[in-house]
Design an enzyme around this catalytic site. Structure first.
Site, short mmCIF file in Angstrom:
data_model
loop_
_atom_site.label_atom_id
_atom_site.label_comp_id
_atom_site.label_asym_id
_atom_site.label_seq_id
_atom_site.Cartn_x
_atom_site.Cartn_y
_atom_site.Cartn_z
N ARG A 140 -14.19 8.97 -13.19
CA ARG A 140 -15.14 9.71 -13.06
C ARG A 140 -14.55 11.02 -13.04
NH1 ARG A 140 -18.02 5.00 -11.82
NH2 ARG A 140 -19.91 4.91 -12.83
N GLY A 180 -10.93 15.76 -15.00
CA GLY A 180 -9.43 16.48 -15.05
C GLY A 180 -8.33 15.34 -15.38
N ASP A 190 -5.41 5.74 -9.24
CA ASP A 190 -5.89 6.47 -7.82
C ASP A 190 -4.59 7.17 -7.29
OD1 ASP A 190 -8.04 6.05 -5.77
OD2 ASP A 190 -6.28 5.68 -4.46
N SER A 191 -4.91 8.38 -6.77
CA SER A 191 -3.84 9.36 -6.61
C SER A 191 -4.34 10.23 -5.62
CB SER A 191 -3.71 10.28 -7.87
OG SER A 191 -4.69 10.48 -8.59
N PHE A 221 -6.41 20.68 -12.51
CA PHE A 221 -7.74 20.29 -11.59
C PHE A 221 -7.17 20.11 -10.07
CE2 PHE A 221 -7.04 15.82 -10.86
CZ PHE A 221 -6.11 15.35 -12.04
N TYR A 272 -5.89 19.50 -6.45
CA TYR A 272 -5.24 20.41 -5.59
C TYR A 272 -4.08 21.31 -6.46
CZ TYR A 272 -7.26 17.71 -1.82
OH TYR A 272 -8.34 16.92 -1.02
N HIS A 315 3.53 13.18 -10.72
CA HIS A 315 3.28 11.96 -10.46
C HIS A 315 2.78 11.11 -11.66
CE1 HIS A 315 -0.20 14.43 -9.89
NE2 HIS A 315 -0.83 13.56 -9.26
N ARG A 316 1.65 11.69 -12.18
CA ARG A 316 0.98 10.86 -13.19
C ARG A 316 1.72 10.61 -14.63
NH1 ARG A 316 -3.11 13.62 -12.51
NH2 ARG A 316 -4.00 11.96 -11.31
P1 ITT Z 1 -12.00 8.37 -9.89
O1 ITT Z 1 -11.74 7.41 -8.62
O2 ITT Z 1 -13.25 8.15 -10.42
O3 ITT Z 1 -10.73 8.37 -10.73
P2 ITT Z 1 -11.45 10.50 -7.86
O4 ITT Z 1 -11.40 11.96 -8.22
O5 ITT Z 1 -12.31 9.89 -6.91
O6 ITT Z 1 -11.68 10.06 -9.42
P3 ITT Z 1 -9.10 9.63 -6.75
O7 ITT Z 1 -9.86 8.56 -5.77
O8 ITT Z 1 -7.73 8.96 -7.08
O9 ITT Z 1 -9.98 10.01 -7.84
O10 ITT Z 1 -8.90 10.88 -5.69
C1 ITT Z 1 -7.61 11.69 -6.08
C2 ITT Z 1 -7.79 13.18 -5.43
O11 ITT Z 1 -6.67 13.62 -5.46
C3 ITT Z 1 -8.91 13.96 -6.13
O12 ITT Z 1 -9.51 14.89 -5.40
C4 ITT Z 1 -8.16 14.58 -7.20
O13 ITT Z 1 -8.79 15.75 -7.65
C5 ITT Z 1 -6.62 14.65 -6.42
N1 ITT Z 1 -5.56 14.60 -7.59
C6 ITT Z 1 -5.38 13.47 -8.07
N2 ITT Z 1 -4.35 13.99 -9.08
C7 ITT Z 1 -4.25 15.27 -9.11
C8 ITT Z 1 -3.49 16.23 -9.60
O14 ITT Z 1 -2.73 15.79 -10.77
N3 ITT Z 1 -3.62 17.65 -9.58
C9 ITT Z 1 -4.64 17.78 -8.39
N4 ITT Z 1 -5.18 17.06 -7.84
C10 ITT Z 1 -5.06 15.68 -7.99
#
Ligand code: ITT
Length: 209
Positions: A12, A15, A73-74, A154, A156, A182-183
């Protein structure tokens, strides 16, 4: 030639979803989004690791939608904060906070800290409706800045500085970020195995094809 496979991008986060689409461009998949299916329940992200949560999101979506699903998940791991925000990266400044509020909270917590080392981690899980899944994971190391810099990307990105390119992720173009993030790295591995993944998906979901 085999027809393309339907793949739900189970996120959801806009970014993330737009990065994932660009990372998959040119691959034989028909991308579907969660909102293509109307309102569907949200999975609880209560796992203790990125791996647990990526699997939960991918398998839940694949099971309820009946299509193979890919979830990401990141999060950001900051050494001086004992690994925080980590798996709690999305909720670090509360449920409904904005990306900017999360960045500002993290900068506040880092006030006066000289160790700025941090890493983004990403786990990609691809699940089929029976629940089995494949995972890919990668990490990217960098430093937390003193203030927000840049407006691309998006999350951080404005506070994550990547020394080899002397830019924050938010100062990079999408292509630059995808090459080193990372992605981007997790998708590189996934794409190297793409043919095998397609065969695996077809074997696991014969009724769809
Ligand atoms: P979904 O679970 O629906 O995929 P989410 O935003 O809740 O969306 P996560 O649980 O994986 O996703 O949380 C990841 C957090 O880390 C979230 O605040 C992202 O904005 C941040 N994040 C992940 N990848 C990032 C990136 O490439 N650059 C900056 N922030 C990132």
């Amino acid at each position: 030639m085999e027809p393309p496979i339907n793949l739900v991008i189970a996120t959801r986060n806009k970014g993330k979803s737009s990065e994932i689409k660009s990372l998959l461009s040119g691959f034989p998949v028909i991308i579907k989004n969660l909102h293509d299916f109307g309102p569907i329940p949200e999975v609880k992200e209560d796992g203790e690791t990125f791996d647990d949560n990526a699997y939960k999101k991918a398998s839940f979506s694949a099971k309820i939608l009946g299509f193979p699903a890919l979830a990401d998940d990141s999060g950001l791991i900051v050494e001086a904060l004992g690994g925080a925000p980590g798996v709690h990266s999305a909720r670090y400044a509360g449920e409904n906070a904005s990306d900017e509020e999360r960045c500002l909270k993290l900068l506040h917590e880092m006030n006066g800290k000289s160790n700025r080392m941090a890493a983004f981690e990403c786990v990609i899980s691809i699940a089929v409706p029976t629940g089995v899944a494949l995972t890919y994971e990668a990490r990217c190391e960098g430093l937390i800045t003193e203030k927000m810099r840049g407006s691309n990307g998006f999350g951080y990105d404005p506070i994550f500085y990547y020394p080899p390119l002397k830019k924050t992720f938010a100062e990079m173009t999408r292509e630059e970020k995808n090459r080193v993030s990372h992605r981007g790295k997790a998708f590189k591995e996934l794409k190297e195995e793409f043919d095998k993944i397609m065969v695996w998906i077809r074997q696991q979901t014969p009724k769809i094809f």
